[in-house]
Structure formats: C-alpha cells, structure tokens
Write an enzyme that holds these catalytic residues in place. Structure first.
Site, short mmCIF file in Angstrom:
data_model
loop_
_atom_site.label_atom_id
_atom_site.label_comp_id
_atom_site.label_asym_id
_atom_site.label_seq_id
_atom_site.Cartn_x
_atom_site.Cartn_y
_atom_site.Cartn_z
N ARG A 1 -1.95 -8.26 20.57
CA ARG A 1 -2.69 -8.83 19.46
C ARG A 1 -2.96 -7.76 18.40
O ARG A 1 -3.35 -6.64 18.73
CB ARG A 1 -4.01 -9.43 19.94
N ASP B 1 -2.63 -15.50 7.43
CA ASP B 1 -2.09 -14.62 8.47
C ASP B 1 -0.60 -14.86 8.56
O ASP B 1 -0.15 -16.00 8.77
CB ASP B 1 -2.76 -14.89 9.81
N ARG C 1 -2.19 -5.66 10.42
CA ARG C 1 -3.02 -5.28 11.57
C ARG C 1 -2.09 -5.09 12.76
O ARG C 1 -1.55 -6.04 13.30
CB ARG C 1 -4.08 -6.34 11.81
N GLU D 1 -1.77 -18.74 10.35
CA GLU D 1 -3.11 -19.28 10.18
C GLU D 1 -3.48 -19.26 8.70
O GLU D 1 -2.97 -18.44 7.93
CB GLU D 1 -4.17 -18.47 10.95
N LYS E 1 -6.30 -22.92 12.41
CA LYS E 1 -5.00 -22.96 13.08
C LYS E 1 -4.17 -24.15 12.55
O LYS E 1 -3.00 -24.00 12.20
CB LYS E 1 -5.18 -23.11 14.59
N ARG F 1 -2.53 -9.79 6.83
CA ARG F 1 -3.55 -10.60 6.18
C ARG F 1 -3.32 -10.55 4.68
O ARG F 1 -3.41 -9.49 4.05
CB ARG F 1 -4.94 -10.10 6.54
N ASN G 1 -7.06 -18.91 6.90
CA ASN G 1 -8.47 -18.62 7.16
C ASN G 1 -9.32 -18.97 5.94
O ASN G 1 -9.11 -18.41 4.86
CB ASN G 1 -8.65 -17.14 7.50
N LYS H 1 -2.98 -20.50 22.29
CA LYS H 1 -4.32 -20.21 21.79
C LYS H 1 -5.13 -21.48 21.61
O LYS H 1 -4.57 -22.56 21.37
CB LYS H 1 -4.25 -19.43 20.48
#
Length: 333
Positions: free
Chosen positions: A234, A274, A226, A282, A126, A211, A284, A161
């Site tokens: 979400r 993301d 997504r 984000e 994050k 992504r 990842n 979050k």
C-alpha cells in the site's frame, strides 16, 4: 469582501500541521483577512428548522509548538456571507450523513458549503471512480464472496477492499488459490451482507499511488506519488508510504479532464483523484490531502487556488439555495 470561514473538521488539537490540508486552507483564509470560526466536533444542530452550530473564533499559526487559539463558544446561525469547509474524515457513517443534511439546510439559508453536501452523500469515494469506467481498471463490486473469488481467479491477482475505508485500512492483495482468500472475502463482505470491491492488481503501484488534486474541476500541475516502502504494497501515507512530487503525465491530465467537469457541475470544489499507473482507482471528496506536501516541494499555494475559486463564487448562490422554503400557514381551527 471578508467572509466568515466556518470549518467543520476533526479535533484541531490532534492534527499534524505539516501534512494537514485543512490547516493549509485555514492559514490561507486568515492571510486573506477572512474570519475563521471553528465548529465544536459534534456541534452542528437544527433549531426551528434552521441550521446552526456551536462555534468559536479561531486563529491559526504555522507553529508546531502551538498552532491554534480559540475564543469563546457561542451559537452560530448559518446564512449569507459564510463559507463552510466540510472537512471531516471518513468513515461516511450515519452521523456524517446527518451532518451533511444539516449543512444542506445551511446551504439553503445562503451559506456556501465546500464540498457540496449532496455530492458528499452521493459520491462514495470507491464507487465514484466507477462513474468514469473508461479511466478504471477491471473492477467488481459485490456482496457475493464466490463472485469476488472468481474475479481473483480470472485476473490472477487482485486488490480487495471495503467501500468505507480510508488511509489504506482493510485493503488486501490476494492471489488466486491463496489459502486465506475465503476468510478475507467473508470478512470484507460480513458473510455476504456488505458490498466489497475487487480490482485487478496493478503492479505499477511500485512506482506510487498518485494523488492528483482538482480545484473547481481543474488539476494542479503536480501530483504526489505515495510510494510503498519495504514489504508493504500500500502506498497510503497513513500506511507508511513515502510522498514524492511529480509533474502530471499526459494520461494523468486526460483522467483529470474526464472527471473534472462532473465534479465542477456537482459543486465539488476540492477533489483528490487516486491514480495507479494509467488507471483511476478512487475519487476523494470528503477531505482530500497532500496540499502541504506539494506546496513544500514545488513552491505552490494550492489553498490560494482554492480560495480564488471560493471568493469568486461566494456571492453566486444557486436559485434553489437562495432562501429557505417558507412554511405554509396552518389551517384555521
């Protein structure tokens, strides 16, 4: 030259091979003639100052009825000629951090670790996005529930979050004046003891949380959007989102250009970004996914791109990693 590909991952018997990016990497490594070694979960250790693991030879096949075979377990000492795929899922807790420290010793002994252990410790997924503020929506990270509540009031609607979640867990969409907002913030911050993140709500989430995959700092030409389903906001696949492949937009490529060079510099060979609408949310680095879905939709071989980079750099150890330090002679008694 064949390499030993040593994989550190969650239990291989529990994966879903149609969606598992680590499995795609193992299939590609085996296709190229590399030897696969599977580290027993919890099997990393340090003996006499040297990193080792309890590992077994591994064979994989793309068959949901039986996708792996393991040989006999034996101690493995890390060293040159090995590539370690560190693919354990979050949370990045104390045990995860300890494993990266063991893999740092493996790196110093001559093994190549993907992704770099220091980077795995440094880059909270994050917070790492905030290294690139020009790419991010308005964001606040704080332990103070009152400050987070004021942020929601300022923007009217926000996503809240924890910093250590994955797969969409414990993510809240909250509006100013919502009756449960105080409870949400108390829960996320553990009563003011834990950092939590608030980001301006991006209505573009309706079109998907994209992504984008980077291999050695360079983006794959397609992303997986997504898309939330039903009354769910979400988009995470683990939360029921539907995956839809799309070409990268001009803005997606700009974001990748902002992030990619720093990821390459830090030894983060395989990274997932993301992106919602035009904003990075984000970065990842632990175990990014979506290889299998994009390969299937567009006829790609993303793991092949990854192993091109792995093989090109397998013999190029950094000077600091060339050899472990030699202990000083003890003083005479």
């Amino acid at each position: 030259m064949p390499l030993d590909i040593v994989v550190v991952m969650d239990p291989i018997g529990s994966i879903k091979i149609a969606k598992d990016s680590t499995f795609a990497m193992l299939l590609e490594a085996q296709r190229r003639g590399h030897r696969l070694l599977y580290v027993r979960p919890g099997g990393l250790a340090v003996r006499g100052g040297a990193a080792e693991a309890l590992a077994a030879p591994l064979r994989v096949r793309d068959d949901a009825a039986g996708w792996y075979e393991l040989g006999a377990w034996a101690p493995l000492r890390f060293g040159p000629g090995q590539v370690v795929l560190m693919r354990k899922d979050p949370p990045v807790d104390a045990e995860y951090l300890h494993d990266t420290q063991v893999l740092g010793l493996a790196q110093r002994a001559g093994a190549r670790v993907v992704n770099d252990p220091q980077g795995l410790r440094d880059f909270n997924e994050k917070l790492a996005a905030l290294l690139f503020p020009q790419c991010c929506p308005e964001t606040l990270v704080s332990r103070d529930p009152a400050s987070l509540k004021a942020f929601v009031a300022e923007h009217g609607e926000a996503v809240l979050k924890p910093l250590d979640g994955m797969g969409g867990r414990s993510i809240f969409r909250a509006r100013a004046g919502e009756p449960n907002l105080n409870v949400i913030l108390e829960t996320l911050t553990s009563g003011g003891r834990s950092l939590a993140m608030a980001q301006r709500y991006l209505p573009e989430i309706r079109d998907g949380d994209k992504r984008i995959l980077l291999v050695d700092g360079e983006p794959i030409d397609y992303c997986l959007a997504r898309i939330p389903q039903g009354d769910e906001f979400r988009g995470n696949l683990a939360a029921g989102g539907r995956g839809e492949g799309r070409p990268l937009s001009e803005r997606d490529r700009w974001i990748a250009d902002q992030v990619g060079p720093e990821m390459r510099r830090r030894g983060m060979l395989f990274v997932g970004l993301d992106v919602i609408g035009d904003y990075l949310t984000e970065v990842n680095v632990t175990s990014p996914t979506c290889i299998r879905e994009l390969d299937a939709q567009f006829g790609l071989n993303i793991a092949g791109r990854l192993f091109d980079a792995v093989e090109a750099g397998a013999d190029a150890a950094r000077p600091a990693d060339a050899a472990p330090p030699q202990p000083a002679a003890p003083p005479a008694r």
